[in-house]
Write an enzyme that holds these catalytic residues in place. Structure first.
Site, PDB file in Angstrom:
ATOM      1  N   ALA A   1      -3.514  -3.129  -5.210  1.00 55.57           N
ATOM      2  CA  ALA A   1      -3.626  -1.764  -4.696  1.00 55.57           C
ATOM      3  C   ALA A   1      -3.296  -1.778  -3.214  1.00 55.57           C
ATOM      4  O   ALA A   1      -3.851  -2.573  -2.456  1.00 55.57           O
ATOM      5  CB  ALA A   1      -5.027  -1.217  -4.914  1.00 55.57           C
TER       6      ALA A   1
ATOM      7  N   ALA B   1      -2.682  -5.343   1.465  1.00 51.48           N
ATOM      8  CA  ALA B   1      -3.404  -5.032   0.227  1.00 51.48           C
ATOM      9  C   ALA B   1      -4.805  -4.542   0.554  1.00 51.48           C
ATOM     10  O   ALA B   1      -5.458  -5.061   1.452  1.00 51.48           O
ATOM     11  CB  ALA B   1      -3.497  -6.258  -0.675  1.00 51.48           C
ATOM     12  N   ASP B   2      -5.243  -3.545  -0.199  1.00 48.66           N
ATOM     13  CA  ASP B   2      -6.631  -3.123  -0.127  1.00 48.66           C
ATOM     14  C   ASP B   2      -7.464  -3.805  -1.196  1.00 48.66           C
ATOM     15  O   ASP B   2      -8.670  -3.980  -1.027  1.00 48.66           O
ATOM     16  CB  ASP B   2      -6.721  -1.603  -0.273  1.00 48.66           C
ATOM     17  CG  ASP B   2      -6.327  -0.902   1.013  1.00 48.66           C
ATOM     18  OD1 ASP B   2      -7.226  -0.564   1.789  1.00 48.66           O
ATOM     19  OD2 ASP B   2      -5.121  -0.722   1.254  1.00 48.66           O
ATOM     20  N   ARG B   3      -6.820  -4.178  -2.286  1.00 48.20           N
ATOM     21  CA  ARG B   3      -7.525  -4.906  -3.342  1.00 48.20           C
ATOM     22  C   ARG B   3      -6.496  -5.614  -4.222  1.00 48.20           C
ATOM     23  O   ARG B   3      -5.499  -5.019  -4.627  1.00 48.20           O
ATOM     24  CB  ARG B   3      -8.381  -3.952  -4.180  1.00 48.20           C
ATOM     25  CG  ARG B   3      -9.315  -4.657  -5.167  1.00 48.20           C
ATOM     26  CD  ARG B   3     -10.158  -3.636  -5.945  1.00 48.20           C
ATOM     27  NE  ARG B   3     -11.047  -2.872  -5.073  1.00 48.20           N
ATOM     28  CZ  ARG B   3     -12.373  -2.987  -5.078  1.00 48.20           C
ATOM     29  NH1 ARG B   3     -12.968  -3.844  -5.883  1.00 48.20           N
ATOM     30  NH2 ARG B   3     -13.113  -2.248  -4.286  1.00 48.20           N
TER      31      ARG B   3
END
Length: 368
Positions: free
Chosen positions: A259, A249-251
């Site tokens: 995301a 995950a990036d966010r």
């Protein structure tokens, strides 16, 4: 500090930083010297280094190299301001990766507080360098905890299977972190426990982080693995060959929307349709409680060349001249498609009540 041989994406000693140029893998192993924040910004933006945890650490260490022996004549407050502005600049290299902005905020707070009592600018830079170095060490420990929690959780919840086959997307291993990895760390832990049947990795178009990087790591570690085209995932699930999908995950927002690399949403929909469990593996620093849902996540657009040219934009043109391009770097997977979120503090699961939602804020508060 840390790491070993070809899988060490970040090579650091005080005053020196080298980043493995992941654009050249798996055929070449080339390191780039990073002299300061500008070099770090370019390396992150140009995908020399990628993966949310690695981006944050590389950015912090790039600035640490710049200030480690800096001839600075200003006051402690001016030194703190210098560091803060440099960190803001570094955050602009990949705004979607919350680990980077989270690390920058913590480091800015640290130097600001230190400036209230420091006798000179050197003390500000010293405390900053030590904090950046601690990030590198802590990341490996957190990743190993993610791997352990994830492997144990999957073994409990996939009890009908003597061995487990996992599909992963993009690259979330030693090349995306300071070492060991997040989603790939879970796969490594399953393999160490002797319960991994096979790891499947996607190509992860258009930059091919899966075929270039994840496959490289799996072969290096002698983990049984198979590469598939992104578009083959649903067919693989239909054949019953995948027990779980694990991605990074990036966010992650307050409600669990996530995301991650473009194509993750596709996998989540396919997994849901075929009754395959879908997990996100990421450190708590990837969670952004300030955003209530994925609707507020800003998705950055990548260069059209990544689709128009071979080798993720580095090779010859392969698309018809004049065609327009839509090339988002990430997509957002809704929380309702996610089975659980694996962190270094444990696995966040959904409530048993009617809404079946994640209580991420409550989990974080109880884990402190």
């Amino acid at each position: 500090m840390g790491g070993s041989d070809a899988l060490q994406s970040i090579v650091y000693a005080r005053g020196s930083l080298r980043l493995l140029d992941q654009r050249k893998l798996p055929l070449e192993v080339v390191y780039i010297d990073i002299k300061g924040a500008t070099d770090g910004w370019n390396a992150i933006r140009d995908m020399v280094v990628r993966g949310a945890p690695a981006i944050a650490i590389a950015a912090a260490l790039a600035l640490a190299v710049e200030v480690s022996d800096l001839d600075f004549t200003g006051t402690p407050a001016e030194a703190a301001s210098f560091v803060s502005k440099k960190l803001e600049y570094l955050v602009s290299s990949r705004p979607t990766a919350v680990n980077l902005s989270d690390a920058a905020t913590k480091l800015q707070t640290l130097v600001s507080k230190k400036s209230e009592t420091a006798k000179d600018a050197k003390a500000i830079f010293q405390v900053y360098v030590e904090a950046a170095e601690a990030m590198l060490i802590d990341d490996v420990a957190d990743n190993k905890a993610i791997g352990s929690h994830g492997a144990k959780f999957l073994q409990r919840h996939l009890g009908n299977s003597k061995t487990i086959s996992v599909l992963t997307h993009c690259n979330t291993g030693s090349l995306a972190t300071a070492g060991y990895g997040t989603a790939l760390g879970v796969i490594r832990a399953l393999h160490s426990d002797g319960v991994l049947d096979k790891a499947f990795c996607t190509e992860t178009r258009p930059f091919n982080q899966g075929s270039r990087l994840t496959a490289f790591e799996l072969v290096h570690d002698k983990i049984p693995a198979t590469l598939i085209a992104d578009s083959a995932a649903a067919a693989l699930m239909r054949q019953g060959r995948v027990h779980a999908v694990i991605v990074g995950a990036d966010r992650i927002t307050a409600n669990g929307d996530t995301a991650n690399k473009i194509g993750t949403y596709n996998l989540a929909i396919s997994a849901n349709h075929h009754g395959v469990q879908f997990y996100v593996a990421a450190p708590v620093t990837s969670i952004d409680l300030s955003l209530p849902s994925g609707e507020q996540i800003v998705i950055e657009q990548r260069s059209p060349k990544e689709l128009l040219n071979s080798e993720g934009g580095l090779g010859k043109q392969v698309a018809a001249p004049g065609i327009s391009v839509w090339n988002p770097a990430f997509d957002v997977t809704p929380a309702n498609l996610i089975t659980g979120i694996i962190t270094e503090k444990g696995v966040i699961t959904k409530s048993d009540n009617d809404d079946g939602a994640f209580d991420i804020k409550g989990f974080i508060e109880s884990a402190k």
